[in-house]
Write a protein that holds these residues in place. Structure first.
Motif, PDB file in Angstrom:
ATOM      1  N   VAL A   1     -36.795  -5.436-122.993  1.00 27.45           N
ATOM      2  CA  VAL A   1     -35.809  -6.413-122.360  1.00 27.45           C
ATOM      3  C   VAL A   1     -36.363  -7.542-121.944  1.00 27.45           C
ATOM      4  O   VAL A   1     -37.412  -7.521-121.193  1.00 27.45           O
TER       5      VAL A   1
ATOM      6  N   THR B   1     -33.376   0.779-132.239  1.00 24.34           N
ATOM      7  CA  THR B   1     -33.551   1.361-130.896  1.00 24.34           C
ATOM      8  C   THR B   1     -32.593   2.700-131.218  1.00 24.34           C
ATOM      9  O   THR B   1     -31.811   2.778-132.143  1.00 24.34           O
TER      10      THR B   1
ATOM     11  N   LYS C   1     -27.545  -7.515-126.121  1.00 27.68           N
ATOM     12  CA  LYS C   1     -28.477  -7.614-127.112  1.00 27.68           C
ATOM     13  C   LYS C   1     -28.445  -8.848-127.763  1.00 27.68           C
ATOM     14  O   LYS C   1     -27.666  -9.669-127.986  1.00 27.68           O
TER      15      LYS C   1
ATOM     16  N   THR D   1     -31.506  -7.344-124.792  1.00 29.91           N
ATOM     17  CA  THR D   1     -32.577  -6.558-125.247  1.00 29.91           C
ATOM     18  C   THR D   1     -32.661  -7.138-126.707  1.00 29.91           C
ATOM     19  O   THR D   1     -31.758  -7.325-127.221  1.00 29.91           O
TER      20      THR D   1
ATOM     21  N   SER E   1     -39.766  -1.178-123.676  1.00 27.98           N
ATOM     22  CA  SER E   1     -39.006  -0.217-123.851  1.00 27.98           C
ATOM     23  C   SER E   1     -39.566   1.159-123.785  1.00 27.98           C
ATOM     24  O   SER E   1     -38.748   2.307-123.829  1.00 27.98           O
TER      25      SER E   1
END
Length: 272
Positions: A204, A121, A232, A219, A271
């Motif tokens: 998510v 990410t 995460k 995430t 995302s």
């Protein structure tokens, strides 16, 4: 062994640093990256005496079988675990449980797979860049510590020198690891879409633990950008592996070191 104070108080991280400090400089440079990866995966603050064979076997499941030197990498961890048994920190040689799956590919193909991109990410990529910059800024400070410690000519009992050398080796190993990850990094662009409604990196996801009804949202990320306390979860972890590329509403089994349990995927927010 139950009454051994070392077994009760020695953390995995402390044991790893002691072990690496016992190695010759050349051997330490090779072993350190793999030993520290294992430490981060198993938990640095975990007491070494609480580790069991199934923990190491679970780590082996996440060990890449496609890289050409996978067996050699595993040997570094095995050597640390064997040393832990010899020092009395564990009840058995847990290294026997670290079995790397054999790759069916040729060495050339395995090397190609090793160079596959690492998807991150944007937040994760930026965090790794900042960490790398901070580590490189520490180099002069550690070199200064080394110079001061080496001014003491009695190298036989020079604890500051050993500490500075260990810190330098740890620093350089992490810098090499981050350099390698960022060279292969592909940043997931905001606004990107993916086919279907299965979970992907950067999504998510909310799950419900069917044992107690507790819901958790996090995430999904690549193991390279995993950091605790940031909401995460790595796709190489037991839960992450179970829900990766699955759909909302599905119930899946999670195979964790503590046992198997079921969860339901409540929602997936892209995302994009």
């Amino acid at each position: 062994m139950a009454g051994d104070v070392q077994t009760e108080t020695m953390t995995v991280q402390q044991a790893a640093h002691t072990y690496l400090g016992s190695l010759k400089a050349a051997n330490r440079g090779e072993a350190q990256p793999e030993v520290l990866k294992f430490v981060r995966w198993i938990g640095p603050e975990r007491e070494l005496g609480t580790m069991r064979g199934h923990d190491v076997a679970q780590y082996a499941e996440n060990f890449p079988p496609t890289v050409s030197d996978a067996a050699k990498r595993a040997d570094f961890v095995r050597a640390f675990l064997k040393w832990s048994k010899e020092r009395g920190y564990t009840r058995e040689n847990l290294g026997t449980h670290l079995r790397v799956r054999k790759a069916n590919k040729s060495n050339s193909n395995a090397q190609t797979l090793e160079e596959q991109p690492v998807y991150l990410t944007k937040e994760g990529h930026d965090d790794l860049v900042k960490e790398l910059e901070a580590l490189k800024e520490r180099r002069p400070l550690i070199q200064a510590d080394l110079a001061r410690a080496m001014a003491d000519k009695d190298f036989r009992e020079n604890a500051p020198l050993d500490a500075a050398r260990n810190e330098q080796a740890h620093l350089e190993a992490r810098i090499r690891e981050l350099d390698g990850t960022l060279r292969k990094a592909v940043v997931l662009e905001a606004g990107a879409t993916h086919a279907g409604d299965v979970s992907r990196l950067g999504d998510v996801v909310t799950i419900k633990d069917l044992r107690n009804g507790k819901e958790t949202t996090f995430t999904l990320v690549n193991p390279d950008e995993m950091r605790s306390g940031q909401g995460k979860i790595s796709i190489a972890s037991p839960v992450g592996k179970a829900i990766y590329q699955r759909r909302a509403g599905e119930e899946v089994e999670v195979e964790a070191p503590s046992g198997t349990f079921r969860i339901r995927i409540e929602s997936i927010v892209s995302s994009s």
